[in-house]
Structure formats: structure tokens, C-alpha cells
Design an enzyme around this catalytic site. Sequence first.
Site, PDB file in Angstrom:
ATOM      1  N   GLY A  16       0.773  -1.015  -0.041  1.00 21.61           N
ATOM      2  CA  GLY A  16       0.010  -0.072   0.064  1.00 21.61           C
ATOM      3  C   GLY A  16       0.846   1.199  -0.048  1.00 21.61           C
ATOM      4  O   GLY A  16       1.908   1.419  -0.746  1.00 21.61           O
ATOM      5  N   ALA A  91       2.816   1.977   9.437  1.00 22.07           N
ATOM      6  CA  ALA A  91       2.084   0.830   9.592  1.00 22.07           C
ATOM      7  C   ALA A  91       0.835   0.975  10.533  1.00 22.07           C
ATOM      8  O   ALA A  91       0.672   1.891  11.460  1.00 22.07           O
ATOM      9  CB  ALA A  91       2.683  -0.010  10.471  1.00 22.07           C
ATOM     10  N   ASP A  96     -12.974  -1.701  11.078  1.00 22.06           N
ATOM     11  CA  ASP A  96     -14.070  -0.825  11.032  1.00 22.06           C
ATOM     12  C   ASP A  96     -15.516  -1.404  11.554  1.00 22.06           C
ATOM     13  O   ASP A  96     -15.867  -2.682  11.283  1.00 22.06           O
ATOM     14  CB  ASP A  96     -14.620  -0.176   9.398  1.00 22.06           C
ATOM     15  CG  ASP A  96     -13.165   0.607   8.978  1.00 22.06           C
ATOM     16  OD1 ASP A  96     -12.461   1.054   9.699  1.00 22.06           O
ATOM     17  OD2 ASP A  96     -13.386   1.023   7.858  1.00 22.06           O
ATOM     18  N   TYR A 155     -10.272   4.121  14.623  1.00 22.31           N
ATOM     19  CA  TYR A 155      -9.252   4.599  13.963  1.00 22.31           C
ATOM     20  C   TYR A 155      -9.138   6.194  13.985  1.00 22.31           C
ATOM     21  O   TYR A 155      -7.823   6.582  14.094  1.00 22.31           O
ATOM     22  CB  TYR A 155      -9.838   4.214  12.518  1.00 22.31           C
ATOM     23  CG  TYR A 155      -8.716   4.518  11.502  1.00 22.31           C
ATOM     24  CD1 TYR A 155      -7.846   3.278  11.010  1.00 22.31           C
ATOM     25  CD2 TYR A 155      -8.877   5.464  10.658  1.00 22.31           C
ATOM     26  CE1 TYR A 155      -6.713   3.523  10.190  1.00 22.31           C
ATOM     27  CE2 TYR A 155      -7.879   5.567   9.528  1.00 22.31           C
ATOM     28  CZ  TYR A 155      -6.968   4.904   9.140  1.00 22.31           C
ATOM     29  OH  TYR A 155      -6.042   4.951   8.119  1.00 22.31           O
TER      30      TYR A 155
HETATM   31  N1  CAA Z   1     -23.345   9.102   7.982  1.00 20.45           N
HETATM   32  C1  CAA Z   1     -24.538   8.763   8.497  1.00 20.45           C
HETATM   33  N2  CAA Z   1     -25.257   7.611   8.474  1.00 20.45           N
HETATM   34  C2  CAA Z   1     -24.597   6.657   7.829  1.00 20.45           C
HETATM   35  C3  CAA Z   1     -23.421   6.812   7.242  1.00 20.45           C
HETATM   36  C4  CAA Z   1     -22.640   7.993   7.233  1.00 20.45           C
HETATM   37  N3  CAA Z   1     -21.555   8.335   6.874  1.00 20.45           N
HETATM   38  N4  CAA Z   1     -22.896   5.618   6.861  1.00 20.45           N
HETATM   39  C5  CAA Z   1     -23.927   4.513   6.968  1.00 20.45           C
HETATM   40  N5  CAA Z   1     -25.155   5.274   7.540  1.00 20.45           N
HETATM   41  C6  CAA Z   1     -26.187   4.500   8.133  1.00 20.45           C
HETATM   42  C7  CAA Z   1     -26.784   3.941   6.718  1.00 20.45           C
HETATM   43  O1  CAA Z   1     -27.607   4.872   5.908  1.00 20.45           O
HETATM   44  C8  CAA Z   1     -27.667   2.812   7.674  1.00 20.45           C
HETATM   45  O2  CAA Z   1     -28.765   3.465   8.103  1.00 20.45           O
HETATM   46  P1  CAA Z   1     -29.918   2.681   7.673  1.00 20.45           P
HETATM   47  O3  CAA Z   1     -29.903   1.593   9.315  1.00 20.45           O
HETATM   48  O4  CAA Z   1     -31.224   3.472   8.407  1.00 20.45           O
HETATM   49  O5  CAA Z   1     -30.263   1.933   6.805  1.00 20.45           O
HETATM   50  C9  CAA Z   1     -26.634   2.573   8.967  1.00 20.45           C
HETATM   51  O6  CAA Z   1     -26.027   3.854   9.010  1.00 20.45           O
HETATM   52  C10 CAA Z   1     -25.759   1.545   8.886  1.00 20.45           C
HETATM   53  O7  CAA Z   1     -24.846   1.490   7.755  1.00 20.45           O
HETATM   54  P2  CAA Z   1     -24.033   0.521   6.919  1.00 20.45           P
HETATM   55  O8  CAA Z   1     -24.966  -0.372   6.349  1.00 20.45           O
HETATM   56  O9  CAA Z   1     -22.818   0.917   6.351  1.00 20.45           O
HETATM   57  O10 CAA Z   1     -23.795  -0.417   8.375  1.00 20.45           O
HETATM   58  P3  CAA Z   1     -23.095  -1.672   8.337  1.00 20.45           P
HETATM   59  O11 CAA Z   1     -22.974  -2.127  10.011  1.00 20.45           O
HETATM   60  O12 CAA Z   1     -23.457  -2.661   7.470  1.00 20.45           O
HETATM   61  O13 CAA Z   1     -21.370  -1.257   8.284  1.00 20.45           O
HETATM   62  C11 CAA Z   1     -19.391  -0.128   8.331  1.00 20.45           C
HETATM   63  C12 CAA Z   1     -20.702  -0.604   9.207  1.00 20.45           C
HETATM   64  C13 CAA Z   1     -18.387  -1.336   8.284  1.00 20.45           C
HETATM   65  C14 CAA Z   1     -18.555   0.889   9.357  1.00 20.45           C
HETATM   66  C15 CAA Z   1     -19.491   0.620   7.195  1.00 20.45           C
HETATM   67  O14 CAA Z   1     -20.356   1.567   7.304  1.00 20.45           O
HETATM   68  C16 CAA Z   1     -18.418   1.013   6.532  1.00 20.45           C
HETATM   69  O15 CAA Z   1     -17.519   0.437   5.774  1.00 20.45           O
HETATM   70  N6  CAA Z   1     -17.813   2.521   6.510  1.00 20.45           N
HETATM   71  C17 CAA Z   1     -17.009   3.182   5.902  1.00 20.45           C
HETATM   72  C18 CAA Z   1     -15.944   3.105   7.029  1.00 20.45           C
HETATM   73  C19 CAA Z   1     -14.637   3.698   6.343  1.00 20.45           C
HETATM   74  O16 CAA Z   1     -14.576   4.874   5.596  1.00 20.45           O
HETATM   75  N7  CAA Z   1     -13.310   3.157   6.500  1.00 20.45           N
HETATM   76  C20 CAA Z   1     -12.195   3.500   5.855  1.00 20.45           C
HETATM   77  C21 CAA Z   1     -11.324   2.853   5.611  1.00 20.45           C
HETATM   78  S1  CAA Z   1      -9.855   2.908   4.747  1.00 20.45           S
HETATM   79  C22 CAA Z   1      -8.987   3.910   5.729  1.00 20.45           C
HETATM   80  O17 CAA Z   1      -9.349   4.069   7.078  1.00 20.45           O
HETATM   81  C23 CAA Z   1      -7.858   4.741   5.209  1.00 20.45           C
HETATM   82  C24 CAA Z   1      -7.872   6.094   5.492  1.00 20.45           C
HETATM   83  O18 CAA Z   1      -7.164   6.549   6.318  1.00 20.45           O
HETATM   84  C25 CAA Z   1      -9.023   6.841   4.716  1.00 20.45           C
END
Ligand code: CAA
Length: 248
Positions: A16, A91, A96, A155
Site C-alpha cells: 500500500g 504501519a 471498522d 481509527y
Molecule cells: N453517516 C450517517 N449515516 C450513515 C453513514 C454516514 N457516513 N454511513 C452509513 N450510515 C447509516 C446507513 O445509511 C444505515 O442506515 P439505516 O440503518 O437507516 O439504513 C446505517 O448507518 C448502517 O450503515 P451500514 O449499512 O454501512 O452499516 P454496517 O453495519 O453494514 O457497516 C461499516 C458499518 C462497516 C462501518 C460501514 O459503514 C463502513 O464500511 N463504513 C466506511 C468506513 C470507512 O470509511 N473506512 C475507511 C477505511 S480506509 C481507511 O481508513 C484509510 C484512511 O485513512 C482513509
Amino acid sequence: MSIPQRTALVTGGNRGLGAAIARFLHDAGHRVIITHTPGNSTIDQWQHAQAAQGYAFAAYGVDVSDYESAQELARRMYVDGYRIDILVNNAGITRDATLRTMDKSGWDAVLRTNLDSMFNVTKPFLDPMLERGWGRIINVSSINGSKGQFGQTNYSAAKAGVHGFTKALAQEVARKGVTVNTVSPGYLATEMVMAVREDVRQKIVDAIPVGRLGQPAEIAALVTFIASEAAAFMTGSNVAMNGGQHMS
Ligand code: CAA
């Protein structure tokens, strides 16, 4: 003016963003050592592939979340003759989940790997830098340490902590020729980001003003500048590069 060759250590440098940073520092003429997680059975293969492209990287296994493991790394590297001038604390991991569903192990793993590692790995390499009167410490944070992110209480907390660490240490060593800075990348085209569910990721990309994920090489170029002689006046800074997704 000739540019002195320095020795750089990049944690998590075999994949990465870390791998891109390792390659850029190498391209800048530095000797580069990377760390990988202990017991990685593909590291020899990775090193050979890099060498075939002209990148000679020494590689060491270390658990950055473990203080003793980091101390042992520093001892082994010292015995092998390496003196680290540039340390890139890169690292990091994600686990999540919303806070309601996050378990203690998901919290601990991220805090230990992403934040405790700053102490664990910086500590053994700092005194030698101070003694030589030159050093660059570059800590990789994240856009999500500044803006927060749904599903990343662990995180975001760790990555915000990274910059607190940077600012405090920068003050402690500013008079000794050692700079300490943070880079805060946005969402990059790396495995870590590709692991985010496709529909969620697409919404994130849609919110990036430049309309795409970042390239690891774009961040690596920034890190290479911060590691250079030219960046001696820069310390305690947090440099964001995120395609305009978060402006502060
Ligand atoms: N704001 C407000 N509401 C949100 C939202 C947000 N950003 N994202 C999701 N929701 C809501 C959804 O609309 C959903 O609502 P309903 O129940 O009313 O439908 C509810 O929250 C549940 O959302 P998910 O379906 O996403 O929930 P899940 O439990 O299936 O997944 C999660 C949870 C795994 C955290 C998923 O939301 C996710 O992957 N989110 C992104 C996390 C992210 O950005 N990670 C970055 C990784 S890369 C990294 O970290 C590198 C870096 O430095 C940038």
C-alpha cells in the site's frame, strides 16, 4: 550541491502506501529499510520482485504494537550496521464497525497498532538521531483523524492521537535538528480502502471534489519532500492531501 544519502525506515513498507513511500525515498537516493508483520511468508518473494525493478530494500519483521518487539528491531538493525535518519511511522490497520457493534478487541487492536506504535517505534530511534543532530520523523495519520468517520471511532481516535504525538515531540526535539511532522492522506487506491464495501466506498468517492481516489505515489512524493534537507523549517505540521474532501 550534493544531497547526502540518508537511511530511512518505513514501517509497513511492503504494501500500500508504505511501499510507495519506500520506493520514492529510494528514488531520492536514500537507503531504505522496510518493516513487515512478523511471520510474513511472502516477504522474500516481495523483496526479489522489488530488486528486479531496481529497489534494494532490507526488510525486518516487527510487531509495531508491541514495545519489546520494536526494541528488538532497533537492536537487530544496530547490530546490522543501520543508523536511521528518517523514520516513517506508516504501519496501520482498520477494524471498522460502529461503536455499538465494535468489540474491545477491535478497539484495542487499532489503538495499539496505530497509536501505541508511535511510542514503541519512535522511542528506540530517537536518541541516535538527537546525538547525530539530524533526523526526520514522519507520522502517517489520516483524513479521518481530522474529520471523523462513521464506523471508525477507533481509527479516528488513534489517527487524531498521532498528530498530538507529533506536535508534542516536535517541540521536544526542534532545537536538535530533528523534525517531526504528520501527513494526513485521504482515501487512496490501496487494499485498505478497497476493503470497504463497494456501495459505501462509491458514496465516499462521490464526496471527493477531485472525483477520484488518491494514488499512493502522490502521498509518497509529499513524504519524500518532508524527509529532505529543504524541509528543515517544517516541524509540528499536519499536511493534508485528500482531493479536497476535508478542508481545514
Ligand atoms: N453517516 C450517517 N449515516 C450513515 C453513514 C454516514 N457516513 N454511513 C452509513 N450510515 C447509516 C446507513 O445509511 C444505515 O442506515 P439505516 O440503518 O437507516 O439504513 C446505517 O448507518 C448502517 O450503515 P451500514 O449499512 O454501512 O452499516 P454496517 O453495519 O453494514 O457497516 C461499516 C458499518 C462497516 C462501518 C460501514 O459503514 C463502513 O464500511 N463504513 C466506511 C468506513 C470507512 O470509511 N473506512 C475507511 C477505511 S480506509 C481507511 O481508513 C484509510 C484512511 O485513512 C482513509
